[in-house]
Design a protein around this motif. Structure first.
Motif, PDB file in Angstrom:
ATOM      1  N   GLY A  83       6.090  -7.978  -0.641  1.00 52.19           N
ATOM      2  CA  GLY A  83       6.009  -9.294  -1.305  1.00 52.19           C
ATOM      3  C   GLY A  83       6.156 -10.456  -0.325  1.00 52.19           C
ATOM      4  N   LEU A  84       5.765 -11.620  -0.794  1.00 52.16           N
ATOM      5  CA  LEU A  84       5.704 -12.795   0.073  1.00 52.16           C
ATOM      6  C   LEU A  84       7.080 -13.379   0.377  1.00 52.16           C
ATOM      7  N   ASN A  85       8.006 -13.256  -0.567  1.00 53.02           N
ATOM      8  CA  ASN A  85       9.245 -14.018  -0.441  1.00 53.02           C
ATOM      9  C   ASN A  85      10.297 -13.372   0.446  1.00 53.02           C
ATOM     10  N   GLY A  86      11.146 -14.200   0.993  1.00 49.12           N
ATOM     11  CA  GLY A  86      12.285 -13.713   1.758  1.00 49.12           C
ATOM     12  C   GLY A  86      11.917 -13.324   3.180  1.00 49.12           C
ATOM     13  N   VAL A  87      12.964 -12.909   3.919  1.00 46.12           N
ATOM     14  CA  VAL A  87      12.760 -12.533   5.322  1.00 46.12           C
ATOM     15  C   VAL A  87      12.629 -11.008   5.406  1.00 46.12           C
ATOM     16  N   ASP A 121      19.866  -8.443  20.756  1.00 40.82           N
ATOM     17  CA  ASP A 121      19.780  -6.994  20.560  1.00 40.82           C
ATOM     18  C   ASP A 121      20.239  -6.575  19.180  1.00 40.82           C
ATOM     19  N   THR A 122      20.483  -7.527  18.309  1.00 39.33           N
ATOM     20  CA  THR A 122      20.711  -7.182  16.891  1.00 39.33           C
ATOM     21  C   THR A 122      20.043  -8.222  15.987  1.00 39.33           C
ATOM     22  N   TRP A 123      19.369  -7.726  14.958  1.00 42.62           N
ATOM     23  CA  TRP A 123      18.683  -8.631  14.031  1.00 42.62           C
ATOM     24  C   TRP A 123      19.677  -9.453  13.228  1.00 42.62           C
ATOM     25  N   ALA A 124      20.812  -8.820  12.868  1.00 40.00           N
ATOM     26  CA  ALA A 124      21.787  -9.514  12.022  1.00 40.00           C
ATOM     27  C   ALA A 124      22.258 -10.793  12.702  1.00 40.00           C
ATOM     28  N   ASP A 125      22.457 -10.728  14.022  1.00 46.21           N
ATOM     29  CA  ASP A 125      22.991 -11.895  14.734  1.00 46.21           C
ATOM     30  C   ASP A 125      22.101 -13.124  14.596  1.00 46.21           C
ATOM     31  N   ILE A 126      20.778 -12.902  14.698  1.00 48.83           N
ATOM     32  CA  ILE A 126      19.922 -14.085  14.653  1.00 48.83           C
ATOM     33  C   ILE A 126      19.745 -14.586  13.229  1.00 48.83           C
ATOM     34  N   LEU A 127      19.845 -13.681  12.259  1.00 55.15           N
ATOM     35  CA  LEU A 127      19.548 -14.111  10.884  1.00 55.15           C
ATOM     36  C   LEU A 127      20.753 -14.640  10.127  1.00 55.15           C
ATOM     37  N   ALA A 128      21.945 -14.163  10.504  1.00 54.28           N
ATOM     38  CA  ALA A 128      23.147 -14.528   9.748  1.00 54.28           C
ATOM     39  C   ALA A 128      23.283 -16.044   9.525  1.00 54.28           C
ATOM     40  N   PRO A 129      23.073 -16.896  10.531  1.00 51.14           N
ATOM     41  CA  PRO A 129      23.279 -18.331  10.284  1.00 51.14           C
ATOM     42  C   PRO A 129      22.334 -18.911   9.224  1.00 51.14           C
ATOM     43  N   TYR A 130      21.245 -18.237   8.951  1.00 55.40           N
ATOM     44  CA  TYR A 130      20.241 -18.836   8.050  1.00 55.40           C
ATOM     45  C   TYR A 130      20.191 -18.172   6.684  1.00 55.40           C
ATOM     46  N   VAL A 131      20.299 -16.845   6.665  1.00 55.65           N
ATOM     47  CA  VAL A 131      20.149 -16.166   5.366  1.00 55.65           C
ATOM     48  C   VAL A 131      21.286 -15.169   5.113  1.00 55.65           C
ATOM     49  N   GLU A 132      22.342 -15.272   5.907  1.00 58.21           N
ATOM     50  CA  GLU A 132      23.454 -14.305   5.861  1.00 58.21           C
ATOM     51  C   GLU A 132      22.883 -12.898   5.917  1.00 58.21           C
ATOM     52  N   ASP A 133      23.210 -12.061   4.910  1.00 63.26           N
ATOM     53  CA  ASP A 133      22.642 -10.706   5.011  1.00 63.26           C
ATOM     54  C   ASP A 133      21.502 -10.505   4.009  1.00 63.26           C
ATOM     55  N   ARG A 134      20.914 -11.610   3.554  1.00 62.29           N
ATOM     56  CA  ARG A 134      19.839 -11.471   2.569  1.00 62.29           C
ATOM     57  C   ARG A 134      18.484 -11.370   3.263  1.00 62.29           C
ATOM     58  N   TRP A 135      18.266 -10.250   3.937  1.00 62.43           N
ATOM     59  CA  TRP A 135      16.971  -9.985   4.547  1.00 62.43           C
ATOM     60  C   TRP A 135      16.690  -8.498   4.445  1.00 62.43           C
ATOM     61  N   ARG A 136      15.417  -8.130   4.454  1.00 58.83           N
ATOM     62  CA  ARG A 136      15.036  -6.735   4.277  1.00 58.83           C
ATOM     63  C   ARG A 136      14.652  -6.142   5.629  1.00 58.83           C
TER      64      ARG A 136
END
Ligand SMILES: Nc1ncnc2c1ncn2[C@@H]1O[C@H](COP(=O)(O)OP(=O)(O)OP(=O)(O)O)[C@@H](O)[C@H]1O
Length: 750
Positions: free
Chosen positions: A191-195, A565-580
């Motif tokens: 789907g289109l939505n989200g990261v 070297d971790t995806w969580a680190d770059i995404l946490a400031p923007y979407v916390e853990d709401r990414w697939r």
């Protein structure tokens, strides 16, 4: 007796005849539209819209020419459908589909159906064509009595797939619509939505998937996406050129392809710089550093400033300036937007000074206003304001910062003097890739005082309205003849007509987006996403407030020191853990023999990641050739000059790129060497950084120990270098090879 190939040829020829018909219809319509002469503004707008629509359609049909139809599905209920690059319908009959677009939901079983889960499919047929001729057919029968995923390891269309994978490389990536595999299809159609993060080892098709996903999203969500556009970010210009053909070959031209260095409109960040400098610039600490640097441009003089106004001395003392600065800062406006407040406070203080000199008790409000106006227009006053709180563009601001050791120290007090020295540079030098996000950040902090521009825009609109009114008046006069005829006035007023002119921007969404820093995209796709710095992510998140994003990459291949070297680190400031997170596990590029060696390097990296499994073996074991140090360039050149089928990359540590490049050029004069090597050359000399995301038939890795020693992420770099080949890898080395390559078979020189 007609063979199956003949049967398919007949069908495919019918499809091409259909395509030709559509092309010539569209051609005729386009020609007719272009001939229409009209001075009526509304008709002209319609004509322009129709012209671009027809041209787009022609491009779309043109893109479908090669491999128009590549598949057929036979269903258990006796029906069948053909799959291809675009959808074609029988306009004369019942609008029956003749060819299904690969992106349509009905085409999905072509990519997903397996013997274990046939989804109503009895047979899947891959139709291979060359130009308009059917050359081969590969069938897979799926409704075997007790279906199970057979020996092919779940591959779909194995024969066609292997034929695509074994083909020699051209230096340009091609599309994979004919052989998309199930795990890739899941991602493409997500789907289109989200990261969505796609983690996958080398050669697992991340780039291919990212590009096909863009095509799929534009097809499926065209309304939403065509206006805002899709942005694809890739690691460097050479890579963008390498992938540049794929989307047009899928009929999509409206996607903006950029590197991080292009993200600031109007500037190209491409000057090379030391890895450590890029690391410092990429750190999120730069946000505060730039804030400090901006504050540093709002100065309070240490001593009173003397201004000569109209031959009189006026004095600006530090306390007055400090008060004006405090007032402007308290508004919390950006630097450029706060400047008028500062200027006003300074002029007010000087006005008071002047009034006191003249005798305030004799002056009325009108006199005070006159004094204020004169002072505001005075050159000396303006100069003082400019010196204390200058109006700054992001470019001026960053150049000034890099040019001054003192400013750098104020902005970055906590880094070492050696690190600061890395940032010091002459304002004449161009921007680097790591500067683009800083320019964007600076633009956020500085803001634009666009009052003059807004006033000009309003004036323009008023002029256009007056003009439109004139046009309507003339039409009205003409229409006066017959009161029953619907007049232009009945349909549109001058304001709306003028606005319509304003909207008349014929650039595509991608073109407009490239020129506009405040543009926000409908979807953003990032390739080699592990390489992006924290500062680059801030720009991309600003460009995509809906967070509809696809990030593809491999945290084992990170080479940039500012990368992750971790995806969580770059995404946490923007979407916390709401990414697939999804993973790709099969390597389509690198044969098993090479992957076994690369897997040793991956194990040393201790990422916990499993190496992807290769779909092919070539029987060619990677080798190592040891040579004396003085002989290294010539030995590499000799090897590069051999007559291999296909393309060869010579991947070298940065410290050797000059020497090896020169030596190769003497033996292979048409080899590609330099900042932006031409990938269509047979032999290309590159650093690991340049080779990111690319592939070649054969790869010579030169002096791997130096590759490893050159960077904190040297082992990651070696992993990248080893996994660029589709057929063979050789290592040439004067020094001991790193432990992970210990087991390589030795190749004798000569
Ligand atoms: N389903 C497929 N059918 C045919 N070819 C494929 C398929 N999937 C991937 N490939 C091919 O495999 C090669 C590697 O794909 P791609 O460059 O997308 O991998 P990647 O995961 O981005 O690699 P890396 O991380 O090493 O840069 C390309 O030549 C691509 O065309």
């Amino acid at each position: 007796m007609s063979t199956e190939i003949d049967v398919e040829q007949e069908y495919v020829s019918m499809l091409y005849a259909h395509l030709d018909g559509l092309r010539s219809d569209t051609d005729t319509r386009l020609a007719r539209t272009l001939r229409e002469a009209s001075s009526n503004p509304q008709a002209m707008t319609q004509r322009d819209a129709a012209t671009s629509h027809y041209s787009e359609q022609l491009a779309h049909y043109g893109a479908a020419e090669n491999g128009l139809c590549f598949g057929r599905l036979d269903f258990a209920d006796g029906t069948r459908s053909y799959i291809g690059r675009i959808g074609l319908f029988d306009a004369e009959g019942d609008y029956e589909p003749l060819l299904m677009d690969w992106r349509a939901p009905a085409s999905r079983p072509f990519y997903l159906a397996t013997a274990a889960s046939p989804d109503g499919v009895r047979r899947r047929r891959h139709i291979r064509t060359s130009r308009r001729r059917v050359t081969a057919i590969d069938d897979e029968v799926l409704d075997l009595a007790d279906g199970h995923d057979s020996a092919n390891g779940g591959l779909v269309g194995e024969a066609s797939l292997l034929s695509a994978l074994n083909a020699t490389r051209t230096g340009r990536m091609s599309d994979i619509v004919e052989t998309i595999q199930a795990e890739q299809d899941e991602i493409i159609r997500s789907g289109l939505n989200g990261v969505l993060v796609v983690q996958g080892g080398p050669g697992t098709g991340k780039t291919a998937v990212a590009l096909h996903r863009a095509a799929y999203l534009l097809f499926t969500y065209r309304q939403q996406l065509s206006r805002r556009g899709v942005l694809i970010v890739g690691p460097n210009a050479t890579f963008l050129k390498y992938i540049g053909q794929v989307l047009p070959s899928l009929g999509e031209t409206g996607v903006l392809l950029q590197t991080v260095g292009d993200l600031y409109p109007g500037e190209r960040g491409q000057r090379p710089e030391p890895a450590r400098a890029a690391e410092i610039k990429g750190s999120v600490d730069m946000v505060d550093a730039l804030r400090r640097a901006v504050a540093d441009r709002q100065e309070v003089p240490l001593d009173p400033m003397v201004l000569i106004v109209e031959r009189e001395e006026m004095v600006l003392d530090p306390a007055t300036v400090a008060a004006a600065r405090g007032r402007a800062r308290r508004t919390r406006r950006t630097h450029n937007e706060g400047r008028p407040v500062f200027a006003e406070a300074i002029v007010a203080a000087l006005t008071q000074q002047e009034a006191n000199r003249l005798g305030a008790e004799f002056l009325d409000a009108g006199d005070m206003a006159d004094i204020r106006r004169e002072l505001a227009a005075d050159d000396a006053v303006q100069e003082a304001i400019d010196a204390l709180w200058p109006q700054l563009t992001p470019q001026e601001f960053l150049s000034d910062l890099y040019a001054s050791a003192e400013r750098l120290e104020t902005a970055l007090p906590d880094i070492t003097p050696e690190d600061r020295a890395l940032l010091l540079r002459s304002p004449r030098l161009g921007w680097t890739a790591a500067d683009a996000p800083l320019l964007d950040e600076a633009a956020e902090l500085l803001g634009v005082d666009d009052r003059a521009e807004r006033a000009a825009a309003e004036r323009r609109l008023r002029d256009e309205q007056d003009y439109a009114q004139g046009v309507l008046d003339i039409l009205q006069m003409e229409d006066d003849a017959d009161p029953d005829i619907l007049t232009a006035y009945d349909l549109i007023d001058a304001g709306r007509l003028a606005e319509r002119h304003d909207d008349e921007d014929h650039r595509t969404a991608a073109e407009r987006a490239a020129a506009d820093r405040s543009w926000t995209f409908g979807h953003v796709i990032v390739d080699e996403a592990q390489e992006l710095s924290a500062m680059a992510w801030r720009v991309l998140m600003r460009r995509c407030p809906t967070r509809s994003m696809t990030l593809v990459g491999d945290v084992a291949q990170t080479g940039d020191l500012a990368g992750t070297d971790t995806w969580a680190d770059i995404l946490a400031p923007y979407v916390e853990d709401r990414w697939r997170l999804t993973e790709l596990t099969v390597n389509y590029r690198t044969p098993a023999e090479i992957m076994a060696v690369a897997a040793n390097v991956l194990a040393e990296l201790k990422t916990g990641l499993t190496p992807p499994s290769s779909v092919r073996e070539t029987g060619i074991e990677p080798w190592v050739q040891r040579v004396a140090e003085v002989e290294l360039p010539d030995a590499v050149a000799d090897l590069a000059a051999q007559d291999y089928p296909g393309t060869v990359a010579v991947i070298v540590p940065t410290c050797l790129v000059e020497d090896i490049g020169q030596a190769v050029l003497t033996r292979v004069p048409d080899a590609a060497v330099g900042e932006r090597p031409e990938l269509e050359s047979r032999v290309v000399v590159l650093t690991v950084r340049q080779s990111k995301g690319l592939e070649f038939d054969g790869v010579l890795v030169v002096e791997p120990a130096a590759v490893v020693a050159e960077s904190e992420r040297g082992l990651n770099d070696l992993y990248v270098a080893l996994t660029r080949a589709t057929q063979w890898v050789g290592v040439v080395s004067a020094a001991e090879v790193p432990a992970a390559l210990d087991g390589l078979r030795a190749r004798q020189s000569g």
